[in-house]
Scaffold this active site. Structure first.
Site, PDB file in Angstrom:
ATOM      1  N   ARG A  15      43.630  39.381  40.802  1.00  0.00           N
ATOM      2  CA  ARG A  15      42.658  40.458  41.614  1.00  0.00           C
ATOM      3  C   ARG A  15      42.635  41.943  41.369  1.00  0.00           C
ATOM      4  O   ARG A  15      41.871  42.931  40.861  1.00  0.00           O
ATOM      5  CB  ARG A  15      43.439  40.595  42.840  1.00  0.00           C
ATOM      6  CG  ARG A  15      42.130  41.202  44.235  1.00  0.00           C
ATOM      7  CD  ARG A  15      42.364  42.803  44.256  1.00  0.00           C
ATOM      8  NE  ARG A  15      43.899  42.988  44.645  1.00  0.00           N
ATOM      9  CZ  ARG A  15      43.988  44.081  44.210  1.00  0.00           C
ATOM     10  NH1 ARG A  15      43.632  45.288  43.571  1.00  0.00           N
ATOM     11  NH2 ARG A  15      45.507  44.233  44.400  1.00  0.00           N
ATOM     12  N   ASP A  16      44.273  42.271  41.102  1.00  0.00           N
ATOM     13  CA  ASP A  16      44.421  43.425  40.770  1.00  0.00           C
ATOM     14  C   ASP A  16      44.053  43.823  39.091  1.00  0.00           C
ATOM     15  O   ASP A  16      43.596  44.861  39.043  1.00  0.00           O
ATOM     16  CB  ASP A  16      45.730  43.861  40.630  1.00  0.00           C
ATOM     17  CG  ASP A  16      46.190  45.031  41.112  1.00  0.00           C
ATOM     18  OD1 ASP A  16      45.408  45.765  40.702  1.00  0.00           O
ATOM     19  OD2 ASP A  16      47.703  45.669  41.457  1.00  0.00           O
ATOM     20  N   HIS A 207      56.316  45.836  43.962  1.00  0.00           N
ATOM     21  CA  HIS A 207      54.733  45.380  43.424  1.00  0.00           C
ATOM     22  C   HIS A 207      54.699  46.644  41.688  1.00  0.00           C
ATOM     23  O   HIS A 207      54.383  47.670  42.058  1.00  0.00           O
ATOM     24  CB  HIS A 207      53.695  45.670  44.338  1.00  0.00           C
ATOM     25  CG  HIS A 207      51.890  45.801  43.159  1.00  0.00           C
ATOM     26  ND1 HIS A 207      51.393  44.428  43.301  1.00  0.00           N
ATOM     27  CD2 HIS A 207      51.472  47.327  42.377  1.00  0.00           C
ATOM     28  CE1 HIS A 207      50.026  45.128  43.016  1.00  0.00           C
ATOM     29  NE2 HIS A 207      49.914  45.986  42.560  1.00  0.00           N
ATOM     30  N   HIS A 209      53.990  48.201  38.428  1.00  0.00           N
ATOM     31  CA  HIS A 209      52.793  48.608  37.765  1.00  0.00           C
ATOM     32  C   HIS A 209      53.347  49.368  36.325  1.00  0.00           C
ATOM     33  O   HIS A 209      54.894  49.917  36.121  1.00  0.00           O
ATOM     34  CB  HIS A 209      51.718  49.954  37.192  1.00  0.00           C
ATOM     35  CG  HIS A 209      50.499  48.917  38.360  1.00  0.00           C
ATOM     36  ND1 HIS A 209      49.685  49.169  37.939  1.00  0.00           N
ATOM     37  CD2 HIS A 209      50.198  48.458  39.471  1.00  0.00           C
ATOM     38  CE1 HIS A 209      48.876  48.153  38.718  1.00  0.00           C
ATOM     39  NE2 HIS A 209      48.947  47.956  40.110  1.00  0.00           N
ATOM     40  N   CYS A 240      43.447  50.448  33.967  1.00  0.00           N
ATOM     41  CA  CYS A 240      41.708  51.451  33.867  1.00  0.00           C
ATOM     42  C   CYS A 240      40.902  51.224  32.738  1.00  0.00           C
ATOM     43  O   CYS A 240      41.914  52.128  31.792  1.00  0.00           O
ATOM     44  CB  CYS A 240      41.851  52.369  34.966  1.00  0.00           C
ATOM     45  SG  CYS A 240      40.239  52.817  35.089  1.00  0.00           S
ATOM     46  N   ASN A 249      50.232  46.208  36.273  1.00  0.00           N
ATOM     47  CA  ASN A 249      51.039  45.628  36.782  1.00  0.00           C
ATOM     48  C   ASN A 249      52.239  44.928  35.693  1.00  0.00           C
ATOM     49  O   ASN A 249      51.706  43.891  35.051  1.00  0.00           O
ATOM     50  CB  ASN A 249      51.172  44.360  37.792  1.00  0.00           C
ATOM     51  CG  ASN A 249      51.450  44.459  39.094  1.00  0.00           C
ATOM     52  OD1 ASN A 249      52.620  43.155  39.315  1.00  0.00           O
ATOM     53  ND2 ASN A 249      51.714  45.229  39.882  1.00  0.00           N
TER      54      ASN A 249
HETATM   55 ZN    ZN Z   1      48.474  47.279  41.307  1.00  0.00          ZN
END
Ligand code: ZN
Length: 312
Positions: A15-16, A207, A209, A240, A249
């Site tokens: 997902r992420d 979480h 990154h 991105c 992550n």
């Molecule tokens: Zn994230």
């Protein structure tokens, strides 16, 4: 050093990670990735995001992903939802758990979902009542908990205020997100200590990154402060393509390798996870950031045939 015997990892790569890929990933590749991840002993996998396909085309086939994967007993498949419609779709697709997101900073929340933080918290109340009816637990993610790309420093008091609201709305767990990878170990240590002081009974997930290469150091700081649940993204998937330097992550295999070396159990088989990391690279068609896989030559046999069943 203080450390738990066991750490619980939530894999967020499908997902992420994938949601940030510019080129369209075919449905069968997404399914193969989720299945490779459950095959190596991961027990929590964020498999899909039930957002509008207009908002994030990459996540358009969330329900098909959920229908196509091999559901392994003992694995919790999580779906991210932004609103009531998403929650209904996720419940219909039989996710085991729902994740909702709100930012700690107004500007990021506005940029992300075009709502104020208060509006997001209100929307989460609606999602929470759908979850309650369906008897599905949910986790409240607080993005930009350690810093915001627009506002810079984030007031930690605001983070706890939001965490308390999420708890009062029925969250099963809170996840603090370092969305832009700007947290440092001291800040993480102090935040986690304060979290357990303010919300003593609330399960906490972190979480991180890895934008500035501090994610593993932040994991250690969080462990020292009593945390035992972390998100990871296989291969380090994420970042991105349009934002140079943005990073995914912490790579799940790097996290697992470090924890195992420290004698902390995860229930994950590292070699199977490395297979999944190579598959992730194949899927996105470029080298990923994860470090541990560079230390192992890729075996010719790992062409992602179905893995042997693994019971954790
Ligand atoms: Zn994230």
């Amino acid at each position: 050093m203080r450390s738990p015997n066991r750490v619980v990892i939530t894999e967020v790569g499908p997902r992420d990670g994938l949601q940030n890929e510019s080129r369209a990933i075919p449905l069968d590749r997404k399914i193969a990735l989720v299945d490779a991840l459950s095959a190596c002993g991961l027990t929590r996998i964020e498999a899909a995001s039930f957002v509008s396909p207009k908002a994030i085309p990459q996540m358009a086939n969330a329900a098909e992903v959920m229908a196509g994967i091999r559901r392994r007993p003992g694995v919790t498949y999580v779906g991210l939802v932004p609103n009531d419609v998403g929650a209904r779709n996720a419940i219909e697709a039989r996710v085991d758990e729902i994740a909702v997101v709100v930012s700690a900073s107004e500007s990021h929340n506005r940029a992300n979902v075009n709502r104020t933080v208060a509006e997001s918290l209100e929307a989460i109340r609606g999602i929470a009542s759908l979850c309650r009816e369906a008897s599905i637990p949910w986790t409240g993610y607080i993005s930009t908990s350690f810093g915001c790309p627009y506002e810079g420093a984030v007031d930690v008091a605001r983070v706890f205020e939001i965490a308390e609201r999420l708890r009062d709305t029925g969250a099963e767990a809170i996840a603090l997100g370092d969305t832009i990878g700007i947290a440092n170990p001291r800040q993480v240590f102090e935040t986690v200590i304060e979290f357990f002081h303010k919300l003593p009974d609330m399960p906490l997930r972190l979480h991180f990154h890895d934008t500035r290469g501090m994610a593993l150091a932040n994991v250690i700081a969080a462990i020292e402060a009593g945390a035992s649940q972390f998100d990871g993204s296989v291969g380090g998937l994420g970042g991105c393509p349009y934002a140079p330097g943005a990073s995914g992550n912490v790579a799940t295999e790097d996290l697992v390798a470090m924890l195992h070396a420290m004698g902390i159990e995860t229930g994950v088989q590292l070699d199977g996870l490395l297979d999944a990391a190579w598959l992730a690279e194949e899927i996105v068609g470029r080298p990923l950031d994860g470090r541990v896989k560079r230390a192992f030559p890729r075996p010719a046999s790992s062409q992602h045939a179905a893995q042997a069943d693994y019971v954790s």
